[in-house]
Design an enzyme around this catalytic site. Structure first.
Site, PDB file in Angstrom:
ATOM      1  N   ASN A  89       0.848  -1.194   0.000  1.00 13.47           N
ATOM      2  CA  ASN A  89       0.000   0.000   0.000  1.00 13.47           C
ATOM      3  C   ASN A  89       0.876   1.233   0.000  1.00 13.47           C
ATOM      4  OD1 ASN A  89      -2.144   1.859   0.403  1.00 13.47           O
ATOM      5  ND2 ASN A  89      -1.795   1.760   2.609  1.00 13.47           N
ATOM      6  N   GLU A  90       1.052   1.796   1.184  1.00 10.31           N
ATOM      7  CA  GLU A  90       1.775   3.070   1.282  1.00 10.31           C
ATOM      8  C   GLU A  90       3.151   2.772   1.866  1.00 10.31           C
ATOM      9  OE1 GLU A  90      -0.082   5.874   4.022  1.00 10.31           O
ATOM     10  OE2 GLU A  90      -0.921   6.829   2.256  1.00 10.31           O
TER      11      GLU A  90
END
Ligand code: AHR
Length: 644
Positions: A365-366
């Protein structure tokens, strides 16, 4: 005296000139293709977006698997949790209710997710698994009670048989209440064991059992999203590696999908916790199905061997990554494989023999740092060879600039990912200043996926100030559609009584939902995206924010329309003269179709009580030859369509 009058006149003349804007679209200069799936949605189970939100289950903790197994339930009389000889091996807890006769009830009451929303005359399907004490017939009374504790739906049912079996019945309520409870009582002597006690409205999206809330899916459908990113967000990472999202736990029979804690569990101010879990009733199969229903490309995000880098920072050793990569391979098989493969077969058994045509896959994701790059590399080595048809997406970290961002972009280029996921939760000023952000991006490297973005005004309100800033910024996304391939606003949903993050695109309570001004901005882009970029210019303005004016233009070859998007962020109106040049046969109609989103007050929000404060207005404007005049109201966003 004469001199000062002419000075005043000159000043007034300059003012009125500056309030006039002349823009020209050149329809001969057809630019890059705008991907049909460019504007989409990002879904995460945050703010009770899934369980308690779009997932229509009304019972909280239906399987008694929360860490404290009675969270959501109020037991009364003789009620205990057991797990020996369970009905479901992955959700082993169940409840034993021992009846002691009519006057000493034993039973359970469920509070739902901040109450249970019940509508008058609507049908609700109750289902559960049960076994009764050997040789006994257990008399169960089922009730939905309203917020005054008055029963508004009642049913009696007899259960016998000492083996686990499934029971279903429907309840119809005689009134509407957003804060009902579900109650069940044993009315005679003897015990009953029960598990997976579930209550759904019969009227779900497409009438599916284990279905989704109709009004919330409708709101998504009305966006005409091109892409659907799921299941997060931070929940992909989990606070710990153990609590990461594991897609394989989210498929197969709903009753046996093991519960997982929600990574957002701990962030509520007002809370009895831990009370926020993922049942996975809305799992990967349902996400694929929803993407299909919406006409959106599914875009799953998988854990890359890193837990949340803000939280536990746990990581999986490189030599232990193989099962994570296998999860990705198996997911591709689940989505696209033929029905003779292991995972393709499961998809078919679940009801969808045809492939879901997965083409995007995000790894991580991040994430940020070298630890991410090393792990992503391992995925790419395998997936790139086995599935060159899948477009892999890498991360540029949690910020749209700075050290991690600068480090990651060159690495993503080197790894040759198809798209780089950028996230920006910034002030409206940032959005207004960054409409030119992508003008200078490398046209030959990976493309951009603006995977999470939202303007955050003061107090993080969902007001028009944020919405108009997003509209202005998005002219830059459209102008750069050759570089920015996908864009998804975030987060999507929030329960008005159970949220921890805002702004969000759609708010809801247990009965209704409200579309924010930000929603309408997304909708105006999504429904009028066009097929190709067109060149648009103005006398003396760069259309990227100079004098508060933003614009972009597109052609829709299918609908034979020239589309112009204009944003006036000024606190005063402007006179626009807009011409469309370069069309072989000119315009077809002397009316331009216009959709406008406008507010005199930047702080205005849509609320459940006042959902229509800011909604798009449709009207037409006369076109003379190839030119249209329009007064751009203060704080306004327009989509103008010319038929050719
Ligand atoms: O959208 C909310 C959160 O913001 C997401 O889970 C995460 O990716 C980002 O930090």
């Amino acid at each position: 005296m004469k001199q000062s009058i002419s000075l005043i006149l000159a000043f007034v003349f300059t003012l009125s000139l500056s309030a006039q804007i002349k823009m020209t679209v050149n329809a001969k200069q057809v630019g890059a293709e705008i991907q049909p799936d460019m504007y989409g949605v990002f879904f995460e189970d945050i703010n009770f977006g899934a369980d308690g939100g779009i997932y229509a289950e009304l019972i909280k903790n239906r399987s008694f698997e929360f860490e404290h197994p009675f969270v959501g339930w109020t037991p009364f009389g003789d009620v205990v949790i057991k797990s020996t000889d369970p009905c479901f091996d992955k959700n082993p807890n169940y409840v034993r209710i021992s009846g002691k006769g009519l006057r000493t009830f034993s039973g359970l009451e469920n509070t739902g997710f901040k109450g249970i929303g019940i509508k008058k005359d609507a049908e609700y399907r109750l289902s559960f698994y049960a076994r009764a004490e050997e040789g006994k017939t257990i008399k169960l009374k089922l009730e939905i009670v309203n917020s005054n504790n008055d029963p508004i739906a009642v049913k009696n049912i007899d259960i016998s048989g000492a083996e686990w079996s499934n029971h279903t019945t429907t309840l119809t309520a005689n009134s509407t209440d957003a804060h009902c409870k579900f109650r069940l009582m044993v009315e005679n002597w003897g015990y009953i064991e029960m598990d997976h006690i579930s209550l759904f409205p019969v009227d779900t999206w497409k009438g599916r059992e284990n279905g989704l809330r109709k009004d919330l899916v409708q709101a998504l459908y009305d966006l005409t999203p091109g892409v659907f990113r799921f299941p997060g967000g931070c929940i992909v990472e989990g606070n710990t590696v153990e609590s990461r999202y594991q897609w394989k736990n989210s498929v197969g029979p709903v009753e046996n999908r093991p519960l997982n804690i929600n990574r957002w569990n701990y962030t509520f101010k007002h809370k009895f916790f831990p009370d926020y879990y993922q049942t996975y009733g809305l799992g990967f199969y349902e996400y694929f199905l929803l993407s299909e229903d919406l006409g959106a490309e599914p875009l799953p995000v998988l854990n890359c061997g890193l837990a949340c880098q803000y939280e536990s920072k746990e990581l999986v050793a490189l030599e232990d990554l193989e099962p994570y990569i296998q999860d990705a391979l198996d997911l591709i098989e689940f989505a696209n494989g033929n029905t003779s493969t292991k995972w393709g077969k499961l998809r078919a058994e679940m009801g969808h023999p045809a492939p879901f045509n997965l083409k995007y896959l995000a790894i991580g994701n991040e994430q940020w740092g070298e630890i991410y790059v090393e792990r992503l590399q391992r995925f790419i080595d395998v997936l790139g060879k086995k599935h060159p048809e899948i477009e892999l997406i890498g991360s540029s970290g949690p910020q749209p600039d700075g050290k991690d961002f600068e480090y990651l972009w060159p690495k993503m280029k080197k790894l040759n990912v198809a798209l780089v996921d950028e996230h920006y939760y910034r002030s409206p000023e940032w959005f207004l200043k960054n409409a030119g952000r992508y003008d200078s991006y490398d046209r030959n490297g990976p493309k951009v996926f603006a995977g999470e973005y939202a303007a955050h005004p003061q107090n993080r309100a969902n007001n028009f100030e944020g919405a108009i800033a997003e509209a202005a910024f998005m002219t830059g996304l459209e102008r750069n559609a050759d570089v920015v391939k996908l864009a998804t606003y975030a987060p999507l949903f929030a329960h008005i009584e159970a949220w921890q993050w805002r702004p969000d695109m759609i708010w809801f309570d247990n009965l209704e939902c409200v579309r924010t001004p930000n929603y309408f901005v997304q909708q105006m882009y999504g429904t009028h995206s066009g097929t190709n970029i067109l060149s648009i210019s103005a006398d003396n303005l760069d259309l990227k924010g100079q004098d508060g004016i933003y614009a972009s233009s597109a052609i829709d070859k299918n609908k034979t329309e020239v589309i112009v998007k204009v944003v006036n962020t000024n606190a005063e109106s402007k006179e626009l003269t807009l011409s469309v040049e370069g069309l072989k046969k000119g315009l077809k109609s002397n009316l331009a179709q216009i959709t406008m989103l406008q507010s005199n007050d930047l702080q205005v929000e849509n609320t459940l009580d006042n959902p229509l404060n800011i909604i798009p207005q449709n009207f037409t404007e006369t076109v003379t030859g190839n030119t249209m005049k329009l007064k751009l109201a203060k704080n306004s966003f327009y989509v103008i369509r010319f038929k050719y």
